[in-house]
Design a protein around this motif. Structure first.
Motif, short mmCIF file in Angstrom:
data_model
loop_
_atom_site.label_atom_id
_atom_site.label_comp_id
_atom_site.label_asym_id
_atom_site.label_seq_id
_atom_site.Cartn_x
_atom_site.Cartn_y
_atom_site.Cartn_z
N ASN A 110 0.83 -1.21 0.00
CA ASN A 110 0.00 0.00 0.00
C ASN A 110 0.86 1.26 0.00
OD1 ASN A 110 -2.45 -1.32 -0.01
ND2 ASN A 110 -2.67 -1.33 2.20
N TYR A 111 1.90 1.24 0.82
CA TYR A 111 2.80 2.40 0.90
C TYR A 111 3.49 2.63 -0.44
CZ TYR A 111 6.30 5.69 2.50
OH TYR A 111 7.08 6.82 2.64
N PHE A 112 3.91 1.55 -1.08
CA PHE A 112 4.59 1.65 -2.37
C PHE A 112 3.65 2.26 -3.41
CE2 PHE A 112 8.29 -0.80 -4.55
CZ PHE A 112 8.57 0.32 -5.32
N TYR A 113 2.41 1.79 -3.44
CA TYR A 113 1.44 2.32 -4.40
C TYR A 113 1.24 3.82 -4.21
CZ TYR A 113 -2.73 2.76 -7.29
OH TYR A 113 -3.62 3.14 -8.26
N GLN A 114 1.09 4.24 -2.96
CA GLN A 114 0.88 5.66 -2.67
C GLN A 114 2.11 6.49 -3.04
OE1 GLN A 114 -0.96 6.30 1.39
NE2 GLN A 114 -0.98 4.08 1.34
N SER A 115 3.29 5.94 -2.79
CA SER A 115 4.53 6.64 -3.12
C SER A 115 4.65 6.82 -4.63
CB SER A 115 5.73 5.86 -2.59
OG SER A 115 6.94 6.52 -2.88
N LEU A 116 4.30 5.80 -5.39
CA LEU A 116 4.33 5.89 -6.85
C LEU A 116 3.33 6.94 -7.35
CD1 LEU A 116 4.54 2.10 -7.77
CD2 LEU A 116 6.30 3.82 -8.23
N GLU A 117 2.13 6.92 -6.78
CA GLU A 117 1.13 7.91 -7.16
C GLU A 117 1.63 9.33 -6.94
OE1 GLU A 117 -3.50 6.70 -6.86
OE2 GLU A 117 -2.48 7.02 -4.95
N LYS A 118 2.21 9.56 -5.77
CA LYS A 118 2.68 10.89 -5.41
C LYS A 118 3.77 11.37 -6.36
CE LYS A 118 4.80 13.44 -1.56
NZ LYS A 118 5.29 13.32 -0.16
N GLN A 119 4.73 10.49 -6.67
CA GLN A 119 5.86 10.87 -7.52
C GLN A 119 5.44 11.03 -8.98
OE1 GLN A 119 8.92 11.70 -6.77
NE2 GLN A 119 8.98 11.19 -4.60
N LEU A 120 4.73 10.06 -9.51
CA LEU A 120 4.36 10.08 -10.92
C LEU A 120 3.40 11.22 -11.26
CD1 LEU A 120 4.02 6.24 -11.49
CD2 LEU A 120 5.66 7.76 -12.64
N ALA A 121 2.58 11.61 -10.29
CA ALA A 121 1.63 12.70 -10.51
C ALA A 121 2.32 14.03 -10.76
CB ALA A 121 0.68 12.82 -9.33
N THR A 122 3.60 14.13 -10.42
CA THR A 122 4.34 15.37 -10.65
C THR A 122 4.76 15.50 -12.12
OG1 THR A 122 6.50 14.38 -10.13
CG2 THR A 122 5.24 15.31 -8.29
N LYS A 123 4.72 14.39 -12.85
CA LYS A 123 5.16 14.41 -14.25
C LYS A 123 4.10 13.95 -15.24
CE LYS A 123 9.50 15.51 -13.34
NZ LYS A 123 10.13 16.77 -13.84
N TYR A 124 3.13 13.17 -14.77
CA TYR A 124 2.16 12.58 -15.68
C TYR A 124 0.73 12.69 -15.14
CZ TYR A 124 6.30 10.29 -17.64
OH TYR A 124 7.53 10.04 -18.19
N GLU A 125 -0.20 12.55 -16.06
CA GLU A 125 -1.60 12.40 -15.67
C GLU A 125 -1.78 10.93 -15.31
OE1 GLU A 125 -6.05 12.47 -17.72
OE2 GLU A 125 -4.43 13.67 -18.60
N LEU A 126 -2.40 10.66 -14.18
CA LEU A 126 -2.61 9.27 -13.76
C LEU A 126 -3.90 8.75 -14.40
CD1 LEU A 126 -1.64 9.46 -9.98
CD2 LEU A 126 -0.20 8.90 -11.95
N ALA A 127 -3.77 7.68 -15.16
CA ALA A 127 -4.91 7.12 -15.89
C ALA A 127 -5.56 5.99 -15.10
CB ALA A 127 -4.45 6.60 -17.25
N ALA A 128 -6.87 5.84 -15.27
CA ALA A 128 -7.63 4.80 -14.59
C ALA A 128 -7.88 3.60 -15.50
CB ALA A 128 -8.96 5.35 -14.09
N GLU A 129 -7.64 3.78 -16.78
CA GLU A 129 -7.87 2.69 -17.73
C GLU A 129 -6.93 2.83 -18.92
OE1 GLU A 129 -11.62 4.71 -20.13
OE2 GLU A 129 -12.02 3.34 -18.46
#
Length: 246
Positions: A110-129
């Motif tokens: 869970n922590y890893f997923y949240q960390s990835l979300e936080k970091q990647l959101a600074t460079k990319y749009e997070l897609a759901a599909e």
């Protein structure tokens, strides 16, 4: 002549001292992977494509930000077309002899997923599909000490409290009483499944005085945050054209 030799010896001693101090201040550090054919999550075919990075963790002017110990990059991919990332649930792979409790496995993923979300959101749009211009990122934490690893747990895609957990085994040949972690990551085209990049990396606690009193909680988190930042900066360097994918 003696003055020059004395000065040279003094500068060498100072350099060594600074290096030791810097290592002691680090919160996490990259370490060598013992078995370079160990890729339970990726599978044999993709694992065979991985190459050893000569200077892992160091900045390469030609290829961008720090790299993983083992990596594969599709240099022929049209990297600039990707502007979104879809993150798959993070997995934990281990054998029957795993020393990490199911609860801690869930907290780590869970922590890893949240960390990835936080970091990647600074460079990319997070897609759901899946869709055009969308990369899919899949990450697995693994217990490198297990002889026959299998999928043990997977992160839940719901907001979680800060995960205070760590791997419960101690690395050898490093600072005493520090945690260690190894992970695999794979980036694919969300529509075709084509593998764009893959890597395996291992980290241990850096011996920082700041985390010495709480190594059981801090080392895994620092390793995870370092991986999240490394994945983000590496992908960004490719999709922006700032570095050559190789």
């Amino acid at each position: 002549m003696r003055d020059r030799e004395s000065l040279r010896a003094h500068l060498t001693a100072v350099g060594l001292t600074l290096a030791v101090v810097a290592a002691a201040c680090a919160t996490t550090q990259q370490t060598e992977i013992a078995d370079k054919t160990y890729c339970p999550f990726m599978g044999d075919a993709l694992c065979a494509k991985l190459t050893v990075t000569e200077t892992p963790g160091r900045l390469d002017v030609a290829s961008g930000p720090p790299t993983a110990n083992l990596r594969y990059v599709d240099s022929s991919a049209a990297w600039k077309q990707y502007s979104k990332v879809m993150i798959h649930p993070v997995m934990f792979w281990a054998g029957d002899d795993v020393k990490v409790s199911p609860k801690d496995q869930t907290q780590l993923t869970n922590y890893f997923y949240q960390s990835l979300e936080k970091q990647l959101a600074t460079k990319y749009e997070l897609a759901a599909e899946p869709g055009p211009g969308v990369m899919t990122l899949t990450v697995a934490i693994e217990d490198a000490s297990s002889a026959t690893p299998v999928l043990r747990t997977i992160s839940m895609l719901v907001p979680q409290a800060r995960a205070l957990a760590t791997l419960k085994y101690v690395a050898t040949g490093t600072y005493p009483f520090v945690g260690s972690a190894q992970a695999e990551a794979k980036v694919t085209d969300s529509l075709t499944g084509r593998v764009l990049a893959a890597g395996v990396d291992r980290r241990v606690g850096g011996g920082s005085l700041a985390t010495a009193a709480q190594w059981q909680l801090g080392d895994a988190e620092h390793a995870i945050d370092a991986w999240s930042a490394q994945i983000t900066s590496r992908l960004s360097s490719y999709t922006s054209g700032a570095a050559v994918a190789k």
